[in-house]
Scaffold this active site. Structure first.
Site, PDB file in Angstrom:
ATOM      1  N   SER A 170       0.818  -1.201   0.000  1.00 55.51           N
ATOM      2  CA  SER A 170       0.000   0.000   0.000  1.00 55.51           C
ATOM      3  C   SER A 170       0.859   1.260   0.000  1.00 55.51           C
ATOM      4  O   SER A 170       1.628   1.485  -0.923  1.00 55.51           O
ATOM      5  CB  SER A 170      -0.984  -0.040   1.163  1.00 55.51           C
ATOM      6  N   ASP A 276      -9.207  -5.421  -5.192  1.00 52.67           N
ATOM      7  CA  ASP A 276      -8.784  -4.407  -4.224  1.00 52.67           C
ATOM      8  C   ASP A 276      -9.590  -3.133  -4.479  1.00 52.67           C
ATOM      9  O   ASP A 276      -9.431  -2.485  -5.513  1.00 52.67           O
ATOM     10  CB  ASP A 276      -7.288  -4.134  -4.387  1.00 52.67           C
ATOM     11  N   HIS A 307      -7.323  -6.018  -0.583  1.00 51.21           N
ATOM     12  CA  HIS A 307      -6.071  -5.349  -0.205  1.00 51.21           C
ATOM     13  C   HIS A 307      -5.311  -6.231   0.786  1.00 51.21           C
ATOM     14  O   HIS A 307      -5.321  -5.996   1.992  1.00 51.21           O
ATOM     15  CB  HIS A 307      -6.429  -3.995   0.413  1.00 51.21           C
TER      16      HIS A 307
END
Length: 648
Positions: A170, A276, A307
């Site tokens: 991320s 995601d 995610h």
């Protein structure tokens, strides 16, 4: 000579007595405006025996804003320190596994977080250059100090080769993308996991808002308590530079790494969940295409998860592959990893296939066209254009979205127009980034558009809408590397969280129709006038099985868009001027063959009837949880997800 597999670094160094230290690197920036250049904290663990023997080691580096505010990984691990400030726990398994194998691990606090000076600027110069400064320091080009404010220098050139690999999920992986885009020397590889490539596309989708706040809120969320006071000017610049209008501004241009892909010297091993909905796979698609255009060495894993880190959806294969990747690019081992298939794709929970290149070389754009059907809003999808004058009409309903529309694909409903192929006679694979061009006449001066591709037919998939986004965390642990008091190498195991569904969302995209004339700036629409806009859908790799149908749905505001138009528009689609350009493996011929009527079967599926799936699509894989046949429920609205990559 030895087989490539034999060329692997082994755990020959002792983890328990590894050198643990902290260095503060001068970034050359004064982000907080206090008159002194900012220093960022880099916590380091490296093998003591290598240092004593004069052996220099490469570095694996994770630069993150989350080490003190939120934690990293499935268990939300944070950094911990001893009474004298010496680092004790390094989150995740990288230190436990790789330090005994002759690597150093460096965990960098982004400027403004934990023990670093400066301010978080959410993907801008401060974020990227504070991490780049550490790569420069590892290569002897920047100054480091033994304390945050002192003058005693710390040097890395005596213990490291300077070869650095950046990794992270991320925001961490986003920083790796941004640092690679500077072209910094010494950065040999990056491993971005669920990472952003352009921050505008995190907050907006072609002018349509995906979050109810801007980067100022995110900066405040991760800034250390003292930084929240000293960084108010930075916060205000983030507010002023990122208007909620959705217009692209210089602030967003600074945070777009895709145009600088030509500067990337590092290899890239990218991992992304195709479902995601935090950092959507469109980020990967744009970055991947730019890297490919400039010949960057690269590898890709695409999972069915949301995610989620690959350590939590394919652990053993991930550690083995990452080990060989770092051995090759950081230690120089000729283990053949770069000559192996480029892509690993998850086809069903825990079932993977590979491709020599991605998208596969036979992939070609195939243009499909919607056509009118036997009932309003229930149309066809095929190669032939609709007759001139053919239209479909729907009215915006922001309380509905992709799953509501797909569940009623064969019924006339007010909020969407749906178009389906006949049942496929053979599998059809899409691999890449679809685009849908829509010509729509609005009844109001503003309107949103959503385009969705759907696989209509039963399947067992990872339930990415559940809390684990496709995984279930188990109570027992497995160990990956060496442990010591305060830093365990043992982590909770996971398994696939599966669901039976009767349709699967393949790809989606959103846009503000007001950007039809200028992608950088919206403008009022002229009611009653047609406007043409191309919607970029998110990167995917999906096989629509024989017996299923492929659907294109076009609607207005769906539930992912946090701000509906001020008035309720009705939109009329000009079907003759609306197209879907799909990346089909095998191109138009493959599509034509897949949509030939099946021998002995109906030419089309009667509206409202389920498609017939092959037996393997009807039977769950081992370990699947059987639930009533259903469409996947919509995830929590994005505004409920406070930060990209926030650890669960």
């Amino acid at each position: 000579g030895p087989a490539p597999e034999a060329r692997a670094s082994a755990p020959v160094y002792t983890y328990g007595n590894a050198i643990r230290e902290s260095v503060w690197v001068d970034t050359g920036l004064d982000g907080d405006g206090d008159g002194a250049t900012d220093r960022v904290a880099a916590d380091i663990i490296r093998p003591r025996e290598a240092a004593e023997r004069g052996h220099r080691v490469p570095v694996i580096m994770d630069a993150s804003p989350y080490y003190s505010c939120c934690g990293r990984g499935n268990e939300s691990q944070k950094k911990t320190y001893g009474p004298d400030g010496t680092p004790e726990q390094f989150p995740l398994f990288y230190d436990n596994y790789f330090v005994p194998r002759g690597y150093a691990f460096v965990a960098v606090d982004l400027a403004g977080t934990n023990r670093s000076d400066g301010c978080v600027d959410v993907g801008g110069r401060s974020d990227i250059l504070s991490a780049k400064a550490v790569v420069d320091w590892l290569n002897g080009r920047a100054r480091g100090y033994t304390t945050r404010t002192g003058a005693q220098r710390a040097r890395a050139t005596g213990w490291t080769t300077g070869a650095t690999g950046m990794i992270g999920k991320s925001w961490d992986g986003t920083v790796a993308n941004g640092v690679a885009a500077t072209g910094v020397r010494g950065l040999k590889t990056i491993v971005p996991i669920g990472a952003i490539s352009t921050w505008y596309d995190y907050y907006f989708s072609q002018g349509a808002p995906l979050y109810g706040s801007g980067p100022d809120r995110l900066s405040h969320y991760v800034n250390s308590p003292d930084a929240r006071t000293r960084c108010q000017a930075v916060q205000q610049r983030l507010v002023d530079g990122a208007p909620r209008s959705g217009d692209r501004t210089p602030l967003w241009a600074e945070r777009d790494y895709v145009p600088d892909a030509s500067r990337v010297r590092a290899s890239v091993f990218a991992v992304h969940g195709m479902q995601d909905l935090n950092v959507r796979s469109g980020h990967l698609g744009a970055w991947w295409q730019a890297l490919a255009a400039h010949g960057v060495e690269r590898k890709i894993w695409l999972s069915q998860t949301g995610h989620v880190d690959p350590f939590d959806f394919r652990r053993a294969a991930w550690v083995r592959t990452l080990h060989r990747w770092f051995d090759h690019y950081l230690l120089g081992h000729d283990n053949g990893v770069e000559r192996e298939p480029m892509a690993d794709i998850e086809r069903a929970p825990d079932r993977w296939t590979t491709d020599r290149t991605w998208p596969p070389s036979r992939t070609a754009t195939t243009t499909l066209r919607p056509g009118p059907g036997s009932a309003p809003g229930v149309g066809t999808l095929g190669l032939l254009p609709a007759p001139p004058g053919a239209t479909e009409t729907f009215t915006d309903d922001p309380l509905l979205g992709e799953t509501d529309w797909a569940a009623h694909i064969d019924r006339t409903t007010a909020a969407k127009a749906g178009f389906t192929t006949r049942p496929l006679s053979r599998d059809l694979r899409l691999a890449g980034s679809p685009k849908v061009t829509v010509t729509a006449t609005p009844s109001t001066t503003s309107a949103h558009l959503t385009a969705v591709l759907v696989d209509l037919g039963p399947a067992v998939i990872r339930d990415h809408t559940d809390a684990g986004e496709g995984i279930t965390t188990l109570p027992h642990r497995t160990c990956w590397g060496a442990s010591r008091a305060g830093d365990s190498a043992c982590f909770k195991e996971t398994e696939a969280d599966t669901a039976r569904v009767d349709f699967t969302i393949v790809s989606r995209g959103w846009a503000d129709l007001g950007t039809w004339a200028d992608p950088d700036r919206g403008r009022p629409l002229t009611p009653g006038r047609p406007h043409t806009l191309t919607i970029d859908l998110h990167a995917t790799d999906h096989v629509v099985p024989a017996g299923h149908r492929l659907a294109l749905i076009i609607g207005g505001t769906d539930r992912y868009l946090v701000t509906p138009p001020p008035s309720t528009p009705t939109l009329t689609l000009d079907l003759a001027r609306t197209t879907a350009r799909l990346p089909v493996v095998g191109g138009t011929l493959a599509y034509a063959l897949a949509t030939l009527p099946r021998p002995g079967g109906p030419a089309t599926a009667p509206p409202g009837t389920a498609s017939t799936a092959p037996p393997e699509a009807q039977s769950p894989p081992p370990g699947a949880t059987a639930v009533p046949l259903r469409g996947v429920a919509a995830p929590r609205p994005p505004q409920a997800v406070p930060t990209p990559g926030a650890a669960r």
